[in-house]
Design an enzyme around this catalytic site. Structure first.
Site, short mmCIF file in Angstrom:
data_model
loop_
_atom_site.label_atom_id
_atom_site.label_comp_id
_atom_site.label_asym_id
_atom_site.label_seq_id
_atom_site.Cartn_x
_atom_site.Cartn_y
_atom_site.Cartn_z
N TYR A 1 11.78 23.10 21.91
CA TYR A 1 13.07 22.72 20.94
C TYR A 1 12.75 21.44 20.73
O TYR A 1 13.16 20.68 21.79
CB TYR A 1 14.36 23.31 21.56
CG TYR A 1 15.08 23.91 20.64
CD1 TYR A 1 15.54 23.57 19.50
CD2 TYR A 1 15.41 25.25 20.88
CE1 TYR A 1 16.21 24.47 18.37
CE2 TYR A 1 16.10 26.04 19.93
CZ TYR A 1 16.48 25.60 18.83
OH TYR A 1 17.15 26.50 17.89
N GLU B 1 15.11 19.26 18.20
CA GLU B 1 15.95 18.89 16.93
C GLU B 1 15.92 17.48 16.75
O GLU B 1 15.81 16.78 17.85
CB GLU B 1 17.40 19.36 17.12
CG GLU B 1 17.43 20.56 16.78
CD GLU B 1 19.19 20.87 17.03
OE1 GLU B 1 19.65 22.13 16.75
OE2 GLU B 1 19.88 20.44 17.88
N ASP C 1 7.04 18.97 -7.58
CA ASP C 1 6.68 19.83 -6.71
C ASP C 1 5.42 20.37 -6.80
O ASP C 1 5.05 21.12 -7.84
CB ASP C 1 7.78 21.23 -6.92
CG ASP C 1 7.73 22.26 -6.27
OD1 ASP C 1 6.63 22.34 -5.44
OD2 ASP C 1 8.29 23.27 -6.34
N THR D 1 3.94 22.54 -0.39
CA THR D 1 3.46 23.33 0.81
C THR D 1 2.21 22.90 1.54
O THR D 1 1.39 22.20 0.84
CB THR D 1 3.16 24.91 0.43
OG1 THR D 1 2.14 24.92 -0.51
CG2 THR D 1 4.44 25.70 -0.56
N LYS E 1 -1.10 26.36 1.00
CA LYS E 1 -2.08 27.05 -0.31
C LYS E 1 -3.37 26.31 -0.09
O LYS E 1 -3.95 26.44 0.78
CB LYS E 1 -1.21 26.71 -1.27
CG LYS E 1 0.06 27.28 -1.41
CD LYS E 1 1.06 27.30 -2.52
CE LYS E 1 2.41 28.10 -2.50
NZ LYS E 1 3.49 27.91 -3.33
N ARG F 1 1.47 27.90 7.28
CA ARG F 1 2.73 28.11 6.42
C ARG F 1 3.70 27.09 6.53
O ARG F 1 4.25 26.98 7.78
CB ARG F 1 3.04 29.40 6.66
CG ARG F 1 4.10 29.93 5.85
CD ARG F 1 3.99 31.68 5.58
NE ARG F 1 2.63 31.90 4.90
CZ ARG F 1 2.63 31.94 3.86
NH1 ARG F 1 3.58 31.70 2.85
NH2 ARG F 1 1.45 32.36 2.99
C1 LIG Z 1 4.77 28.04 -3.55
C2 LIG Z 1 5.95 27.40 -3.98
C3 LIG Z 1 6.97 26.97 -3.66
C4 LIG Z 1 7.58 27.63 -2.43
O1 LIG Z 1 6.85 27.94 -1.41
P1 LIG Z 1 7.23 28.97 -0.16
O2 LIG Z 1 6.71 28.21 0.87
O3 LIG Z 1 6.81 30.24 -0.57
O4 LIG Z 1 8.73 28.58 -0.13
C5 LIG Z 1 7.73 26.12 -4.40
N1 LIG Z 1 7.41 25.68 -5.50
C6 LIG Z 1 6.00 25.78 -6.14
C7 LIG Z 1 5.97 25.27 -7.38
C8 LIG Z 1 5.24 26.72 -5.46
O5 LIG Z 1 4.22 27.19 -5.95
#
Ligand SMILES: *Cc1c(COP(=O)(O)O)cnc(C)c1O
Length: 421
Positions: free
Chosen positions: A71, A73, A217, A243, A246, A252
Site C-alpha cells: 500500500y 497512498e 489525450d 495509456t 497501447k 495496463r
Molecule cells: C484507450 C483510450 C482511453 C482510455 O483508456 P482506458 O485505459 O481504457 O481507460 C482514453 N482516451 C483515448 C483517446 C483512448 O484511445
C-alpha cells in the site's frame, strides 16, 4: 457470433509461459486453465485490436512481483503508509524515465487507466458545468470526451468537432469557429480512431485565442511518440494524458505529463481526489516499459509499426475496402467494408470466425459501422511487410467467405509466438 477458441489443456501449452505458472496450476487448475487458454488464444489468432499489444516478459514479471502487496497512498517521500522506501524507489525511477523519454517537466505515473488520467486532468483544470471542446463521439471521440454514459458527459458541457466528410481529416477552421462560439475552458485533442497526426500547433493556437487549456489525450499514439514515429504534444499541450498499454507496450494503466506549474494540481487530482493508493506493481512495470521504450530497438519498432500499417492499409484498399483518410500515419486503420457488400459488424464476425480479432467503429459519415485495426501487436510478434500484405489478402477472402482463411491464420500466428521459448 464470436470465435470460440478451444482452451488449451494445462498439460500442453503451445508456447513457453512468460512466468512460472507452476504454483497456480497446482493450487487452482480451474483459473490456470483460463489463463493458459487465453495464452493459447493470443498465440493462435491474429491480434489486430488497435489498442492492444504484447508486453515483454520483464513487464509481466514486474506485474507479478511482491510490490502488488504494497500500500502506498501519496507520493515518494510523502506516503500515508510505512515501509514505502522501495515503492518510492520504483515510482521515482518511473517518473524520471517518463520525463526523460517524453521531454516533460513533470510526470504522474499513478493513473490506473487512460480514463482515470483524463478524469484527473479534468478534475485539475475544470469545474462541473464548464464547457469542453473535443472530437465528437461519432467521429472518434473517446467515452471520456463527453459521452452521456460517462462522467464527462454528465458533469461538463461538451461541444464536438468533427472531420471533413470528404477527406476524413480534422477541419481546424471548424475547431476555431466552435471555439470562438462556445469559449471552452479546455480543448481536447485525441481520438480512438483518427489515423492521422493531430496538428498540435493548430490546437495550441486556437486554445490560446480563446483562453482555453489544451489537453492532449494521446492514449493511442504515446508509444509512437516515445519511439519518434509521431509528433509529440508535450511542447504544445498543458496536460498530456495517455495509456501505457497501447503502442507503448507497458502494463495496463495511465499516465499524465505536464509542466512544472501544473504539477501539484495534477498530482492532487490523481491522489487523493480521484484515486486511492497507487498500484505499485503496475508503477514498477511502467518503469520497465519506459526503460524499454527509450532504446533504439523500440524506436525501430515504432517506425515499423507505422510502415506495417501503411502496407496493410494499401493492401486493404487493393482488396476493395474503403480506408478512411486514404491511409494512415500511425498504427491505426479504419476501413469501411461496404464495397464488399457487408457492414463492419458482419466483417468483424467473418474475420473472427477466421481467427482475426479486431473492433468495429463509427465511420465519419452515415450510420453504418466500419472496422478498426492496428499493427502494434503483430509487429511486436515480429511480423514483416510481406506478412502485412498477406493479412490484407486474408481480410478480403474472410469477408468474401472464400477459402480456408482460418488455417492460414493459424499458420501465420504459429510462425510468430508472442512468448517464444
Ligand atoms: C484507450 C483510450 C482511453 C482510455 O483508456 P482506458 O485505459 O481504457 O481507460 C482514453 N482516451 C483515448 C483517446 C483512448 O484511445
Amino acid at each position: 457470433m464470436s470465435v470460440t477458441t478451444p482452451a488449451a489443456p494445462t498439460s500442453a501449452p503451445v508456447t513457453a509461459l512468460p512466468q512460472d505458472f507452476g504454483a497456480l496450476v497446482r493450487q487452482d487448475p480451474e483459473i490456470a486453465d483460463v489463463l493458459l487458454g487465453e495464452l493459447y488464444r493470443q498465440s493462435s489468432t491474429l491480434q489486430l485490436i488497435a489498442a492492444e499489444n504484447f508486453t515483454s516478459p520483464a513487464v509481466l514479471a514486474a506485474l507479478g512481483s511482491p510490490l502488488a502487496n504494497k500500500y502506498a497512498e501519496g507520493y515518494p517521500g510523502a506516503r500515508h503508509h510505512g515501509g514505502c522506501e522501495l515503492a518510492d524507489a520504483a515510482e521515482l525511477i518511473a517518473v524520471q524515465r517518463a520525463t526523460a523519454l517524453f521531454g516533460a517537466e513533470h510526470a504522474n505515473v499513478q493513473s490506473h487507466s487512460g480514463s482515470s488520467a483524463v478524469l484527473a486532468a479534468y478534475a485539475a483544470l475544470l469545474r462541473p458545468g464548464d464547457t469542453v471542446l473535443a472530437m465528437g463521439l461519432p467521429y472518434g471521440g473517446h467515452l471520456t470526451h463527453g459521452s452521456p454514459a460517462n462522467f464527462s458527459g454528465r458533469w461538463f458541457e461538451f461541444v464536438g468537432y468533427g472531420v471533413d466528410s470528404d477527406s476524413g481529416l480534422i477541419d481546424y477552421e471548424q475547431v476555431r469557429t466552435l471555439a470562438r462560439a462556445h469559449r471552452p475552458k479546455a480543448i481536447v485533442s485525441g481520438s480512438i480512431s483518427y489515423p492521422r497526426h493531430p496538428d498540435y500547433e493548430a490546437f495550441r493556437e486556437i486554445a490560446d485565442e480563446v483562453g482555453a487549456y489544451l489537453i492532449a489525450d494521446a492514449a493511442h499514439p504515446m508509444g509512437l511518440i516515445a519511439g519518434g514515429a509521431a509528433p509529440s504534444p508535450v511542447p504544445y499541450a498543458d496536460v498530456v494524458c495517455a495509456t501505457t498499454h497501447k503502442v507503448l507496450r507497458g502494463p495496463r494503466g495511465g499516465m499524465i505529463l505536464c509542466g512544472a506549474e501544473l504539477a501539484e494540481r495534477i498530482d492532487r487530482a490523481v491522489f487523493p481526489f480521484t484515486q486511492g493508493g497507487a498500484q505499485m506493481h503496475t508503477v514498477a512495470a511502467k518503469a520497465v516499459a519506459f526503460g524499454e521504450a527509450a532504446t533504439p530497438a523500440f524506436a525501430s519498432y515504432a517506425h515499423r509499426v507505422v510502415t506495417h500499417a501503411r502496407v496493410l492499409a494499401a493492401g486493404l484498399e487493393a482488396e476493395g475496402f474503403d480506408v478512411t483518410t486514404g491511409g494512415t500515419d500511425t498504427h491505426l486503420i479504419v476501413a469501411d467494408p461496404a464495397p464488399l457488400g457487408v457492414d463492419g459488424r458482419t466483417a468483424r464476425e467473418r474475420l473472427a470466425a477466421a481467427g482475426v480479432v479486431l473492433d468495429t467503429c463509427a465511420l465519419p459519415y452515415g450510420d453504418a459501422r466500419g472496422i478498426r485495426l492496428g499493427t502494434a501487436a503483430v509487429t511486436t510478434q515480429g511480423m514483416d511487410e510481406a506478412d502485412m500484405a498477406r493479412i490484407a489478402v486474408l481480410f478480403g477472402a474472410a469477408v468474401r467467405e472464400e477459402g480456408d482463411v482460418h488455417t492460414e491464420v493459424k499458420e501465420l500466428s504459429g510462425k510468430y509466438p508472442p512468448y517464444p521459448g
